[in-house]
Design a protein around this motif. Structure first.
Motif, PDB file in Angstrom:
ATOM      1  N   UNK A  70      38.520  36.360  46.763  1.00  0.00           N
ATOM      2  CA  UNK A  70      39.367  36.462  46.770  1.00  0.00           C
ATOM      3  C   UNK A  70      39.731  37.121  45.569  1.00  0.00           C
ATOM      4  N   UNK A  71      41.085  37.301  44.868  1.00  0.00           N
ATOM      5  CA  UNK A  71      41.357  38.545  44.030  1.00  0.00           C
ATOM      6  C   UNK A  71      42.599  38.179  43.310  1.00  0.00           C
ATOM      7  N   UNK A  72      42.999  38.274  42.328  1.00  0.00           N
ATOM      8  CA  UNK A  72      44.582  38.116  41.509  1.00  0.00           C
ATOM      9  C   UNK A  72      44.800  39.680  40.945  1.00  0.00           C
ATOM     10  N   UNK A  73      45.525  40.669  41.421  1.00  0.00           N
ATOM     11  CA  UNK A  73      45.184  41.904  41.329  1.00  0.00           C
ATOM     12  C   UNK A  73      46.059  42.004  39.612  1.00  0.00           C
ATOM     13  N   UNK A  74      47.084  41.470  39.826  1.00  0.00           N
ATOM     14  CA  UNK A  74      47.928  41.042  37.986  1.00  0.00           C
ATOM     15  C   UNK A  74      46.977  40.640  37.648  1.00  0.00           C
ATOM     16  N   UNK A  75      45.693  39.517  37.823  1.00  0.00           N
ATOM     17  CA  UNK A  75      45.548  39.123  36.710  1.00  0.00           C
ATOM     18  C   UNK A  75      43.771  39.509  36.544  1.00  0.00           C
ATOM     19  N   UNK A  76      43.384  40.345  37.196  1.00  0.00           N
ATOM     20  CA  UNK A  76      42.017  41.062  37.023  1.00  0.00           C
ATOM     21  C   UNK A  76      41.181  40.101  37.097  1.00  0.00           C
ATOM     22  N   UNK A  77      41.451  38.748  37.982  1.00  0.00           N
ATOM     23  CA  UNK A  77      39.986  38.854  38.289  1.00  0.00           C
ATOM     24  C   UNK A  77      40.365  37.646  40.219  1.00  0.00           C
ATOM     25  N   UNK A  78      38.783  37.581  40.245  1.00  0.00           N
ATOM     26  CA  UNK A  78      38.046  37.578  41.325  1.00  0.00           C
ATOM     27  C   UNK A  78      37.795  36.280  41.713  1.00  0.00           C
ATOM     28  N   UNK A  79      37.974  35.610  42.896  1.00  0.00           N
ATOM     29  CA  UNK A  79      37.600  34.118  42.658  1.00  0.00           C
ATOM     30  C   UNK A  79      36.516  34.391  43.812  1.00  0.00           C
ATOM     31  N   UNK A  80      35.354  32.890  44.071  1.00  0.00           N
ATOM     32  CA  UNK A  80      34.672  32.562  45.281  1.00  0.00           C
ATOM     33  C   UNK A  80      34.782  30.976  45.716  1.00  0.00           C
ATOM     34  N   UNK A  81      35.395  30.954  46.366  1.00  0.00           N
ATOM     35  CA  UNK A  81      35.738  29.268  46.885  1.00  0.00           C
ATOM     36  C   UNK A  81      34.083  29.370  47.553  1.00  0.00           C
ATOM     37  N   UNK A  82      33.287  28.260  47.625  1.00  0.00           N
ATOM     38  CA  UNK A  82      31.941  28.454  47.845  1.00  0.00           C
ATOM     39  C   UNK A  82      32.676  26.446  47.971  1.00  0.00           C
TER      40      UNK A  82
END
Length: 121
Positions: A70-82
Motif C-alpha cells: 500500500x502507499x500514502x501518496x501524501x507522505x511519499x511512503x510505501x508499505x509492505x504488510x507481510x
C-alpha cells in the motif's frame, strides 16, 4: 536527489507478521511506481510487489495472499504488510521508487539501503 529510508525489518517466527515502511524524500515532483524487492543469500534480487500511483498492484506468486502493498501518496511512503511469514521469505528487502524530479522533468529510479527480514522456523 531522492532518498529512501526503510524501516520495519527484523526477526520473526514462522507464521508471524512484519510491516515494512519506506519513505521517499528530496526533489520529487511526482512518484509513479513504488515497490519492494528482495534478495536472499546466494540468490538474485527478485520482485515482491509493486504499486502504481493509481493504486494498481502486482505481486510475486510466492507472496500472493500473504503480503499486501500500500502507499500514502501524501507522505511519499510505501508499505509492505507481510503475514504468514515463512523461512523462505528471509531476505534483505529493498524499496524502489520511480518518478519525476522537480528540475527539468528528469526521471529518477531510486533504491533504499535494504532492511533484513529473518524468519525462523
Amino acid at each position: 536527489q531522492v532518498q529512501l529510508v526503510e524501516s520495519g525489518g527484523g526477526l520473526v517466527q514462522a507464521g508471524g507478521s512484519l510491516r515494512l515502511s519506506c519513505a521517499a524524500s528530496g526533489s520529487i515532483f511526482s512518484i509513479n511506481a513504488m515497490g519492494w524487492y528482495r534478495q536472499a543469500p546466494g540468490k538474485q534480487r527478485e520482485l515482491v510487489a509493486t504499486i502504481t500511483s493509481g493504486g494498481n498492484t502486482n505481486y510475486a506468486d510466492s507472496v500472493k495472499g500473504r503480503f499486501t502493498i500500500s502507499r500514502d501518496n501524501a507522505k511519499n511512503t510505501v508499505y509492505l504488510q507481510m503475514n504468514s511469514l515463512k523461512p523462505e521469505d528471509t531476505a534483505v528487502y529493498y524499496c524502489n521508487t520511480r518518478g519525476t524530479l522537480r528540475y527539468f522533468g528528469a526521471q529518477f529510479d531510486s533504491w533504499g539501503q535494504g532492511t533484513l527480514v529473518t524468519v525462523s522456523s
